[in-house]
Design an enzyme around this catalytic site. Structure first.
Site, PDB file in Angstrom:
ATOM      1  N   GLU A 116     -37.227 -18.562  66.529  1.00 59.08           N
ATOM      2  CA  GLU A 116     -38.011 -17.955  65.717  1.00 59.08           C
ATOM      3  C   GLU A 116     -39.477 -17.774  66.348  1.00 59.08           C
ATOM      4  OE1 GLU A 116     -35.907 -18.360  61.391  1.00 59.08           O
ATOM      5  OE2 GLU A 116     -37.544 -19.718  61.929  1.00 59.08           O
ATOM      6  N   GLU A 136     -28.841 -22.825  62.423  1.00 58.85           N
ATOM      7  CA  GLU A 136     -29.078 -23.225  60.911  1.00 58.85           C
ATOM      8  C   GLU A 136     -27.910 -23.456  60.412  1.00 58.85           C
ATOM      9  OE1 GLU A 136     -33.176 -21.694  62.134  1.00 58.85           O
ATOM     10  OE2 GLU A 136     -30.999 -21.258  62.504  1.00 58.85           O
TER      11      GLU A 136
END
Length: 262
Positions: A116, A136
C-alpha cells in the site's frame, strides 16, 4: 535550509539538492512499521509540504531484503477496540497527503501495508529481487490503507482479485507486465535510477509538478467531463505563475529555466 528530525532512527531523511531521500530503517524486522515510525512519516509529510527546497521525494527501505512489510503485527493488539484500530492515523494516510511527487524505490519485499505504501507513491521502480503481495487474507483480514482501490487502478480487477484473494506474491517481472511498476532494474542501480528520476522532476517548475500530481488524482476520481474541466482550471492557475513566465522566457532565450515555486 530547513532540516527535519524524524524523532526516531527507524525513519531517516536526507536532503540532497532538491530531493529528499526517506528510508524506512528497520531492516532487522523487514522494515515493518511501528506507531512511532508512522508518526514520524506523518510529521515528515507535513514538513515536506511546506519545505520549498524539497521538490521531489524518494522513498525506500533499508537493507537488501525488504522495502516495507507493513505494520508490525505485534503492535496491532495494542488497540483497545476494533474501533480504535479503524480510527488510527496510518502511514499511508500521511503519504497520501504529500503534495510533492514521490518515487518508490522498491527493494525486496513490499507486503501488505508495504505494498500500500508503494501504491501510494506516484512512480514505482523496483529491483529485480522485489516481490509484492497482499497477504492480509492469510491472517483473517484485508488491507485497509487503500489496497484494493489502488491495486485496481493500477493492475485491473482480475489481477487485484488474484492478489487480494490468494495473498500469494508476484515477482518484479510480473509486476512490470501488469503495470504495477514502471521499471525494473538491478539492485545496485535502484537508488541511482530513483534519484535520476527525482532530480529530473525536481528540475521542473515545482508548482506545475505538484499540480500534475493533483490532476492525476482527480483523473481517477472524477467523471471524464469533470476531469477535463478540472484540468483546464489547473492549467489556467499554473499559466499565471511566475514560474510559467520564467519558463516561456527561458524557452525564448534558449537557456535553462530558474524556477522559484512562485
Amino acid at each position: 535550509m530547513n532540516t527535519f528530525a524524524p524523532g526516531t532512527d527507524q525513519i531517516t531523511v536526507q536532503v540532497d539538492g532538491a530531493v529528499a531521500l526517506v528510508t524506512i530503517n528497520r531492516p532487522e524486522k523487514l522494515n515493518s512499521v511501528t506507531p512511532a515510525m508512522s508518526a514520524a512519516l506523518e510529521a515528515f509529510a507535513a514538513w515536506a509540504n511546506e519545505a520549498d527546497e524539497v521538490r521531489a521525494i524518494v522513498l525506500t527501505g533499508a537493507g537488501e531484503r525488504a522495502f516495507c512489510t507493513g505494520s508490525d503485527i505485534r503492535t496491532l493488539d495494542s488497540y483497545a477496540t476494533p474501533w480504535d484500530f479503524r480510527n488510527r492515523r496510518d502511514y499511508c494516510d500521511a503519504l497520501r497527503e504529500l503534495r510533492k511527487p514521490v518515487i518508490a524505490a522498491i527493494n525486496g519485499y513490499a507486503l501488505g501495508g508495504g505494498l500500500e505504501t508503494a501504491l501510494t507513491c506516484d512512480i514505482r521502480i523496483a529491483s529485480t529481487n522485489a516481490s509484492f503481495a497482499a497477504p492480509e487474507i492469510k491472517l483473517g483480514w484485508i488491507g485497509g490503507g487503500g489496497m484494493t482501490a489502488l491495486l485496481a487502478n493500477s493492475i485491473g480487477a482480475s489481477n487485484t482479485a488474484l492478489m487480494t484473494m490468494t495473498g500469494e506474491p508476484i515477482d518484479s517481472a510480473r509486476a512490470l507486465s501488469w503495470g504495477l511498476v514502471s521499471e525494473v532494474v538491478a539492485p545496485e542501480a535502484l537508488l541511482p535510477r530513483a534519484f535520476e528520476l527525482a532530480a529530473t522532476i525536481a528540475s521542473r517548475p515545482p508548482i506545475a509538478a505538484e499540480t500534475a500530481k493533483a490532476n492525476l488524482a482527480a483523473a481517477f476520481n472524477l467523471p471524464l467531463a469533470q476531469a477535463v474541466a478540472y484540468e483546464r482550471e489547473l492549467q489556467g492557475i499554473t499559466f499565471a505563475t511566475a514560474d510559467a513566465d520564467e519558463g516561456r522566457a527561458a524557452f525564448a532565450e534558449k537557456r535553462p529555466g530558474i524556477f522559484t515555486r512562485r
